[in-house]
Design a protein around this motif. Structure first.
Motif: not given
Ligand code: FES
Length: 154
Positions: A54-69
């Motif tokens: 979960v931590h790995e995927l969360d890092e990637i999801a928050t890195f990309y500005p075009f993925i909205f959290r």
């Protein structure tokens, strides 16, 4: 929880990648396409499908500005925050945008129409200042043209 439709679409997309991990951004994009954004619970559901923590995927999801959290408006305005755009008058564009929309960076208009986000260079430096609304890129934007551009999006 991810729907069967989302899981099927993700599995279909993952077949295009050499490993499941390599398709993680595409998997996030599929979730976002269905829901408008990617919540923490979706990261938790998705990570094991991709062989990631979960931590790995969360890092990637928050890195990309075009993925909205967080939830966003119907249209997202990405304003280039790069040097060329600043040199070419971005401050006036931002002032016009924030005035017209009555929001600050990261904010969403009260009617849910627009979210305003900064983004790194859009690759349109020769047409600075630039911004992107949904999938449309605009160059040579000015305080005078911003209202006409925004009127295209309801
Ligand atoms: S710095 Fe704005 S498009 Fe490159």
């Amino acid at each position: 929880m991810l729907t069967d439709e989302e899981r099927d679409k993700i599995e279909e997309e993952l077949r295009n990648y050499p490993s499941r991990r390599a398709g993680c951004v595409e998997a996030l994009r599929v979730v976002q396409e269905h829901r408008g954004w990617v919540a923490d619970e979706h990261i938790v559901d998705l990570a094991p499908m991709l062989g990631m923590t979960v931590h790995e995927l969360d890092e990637i999801a928050t890195f990309y500005p075009f993925i909205f959290r967080k939830p966003v408006g119907r249209h997202v305005i990405f304003v280039c925050d790069g040097l060329a755009c600043w040199v070419m008058g971005l401050d006036a564009v931002i002032e016009a945008l924030t005035h017209w929309l009555d929001v600050s960076w990261g904010g969403t208009t009260k009617d849910g129409r627009f979210t305003l986000l900064p983004v790194a260079c859009l690759g349109e430096c020769d047409r600075a200042p630039a911004l992107k609304i949904d999938n449309d890129v605009y160059g040579g934007v000015s305080a005078e043209t911003i209202e006409t551009i925004l009127e295209k999006y309801t």
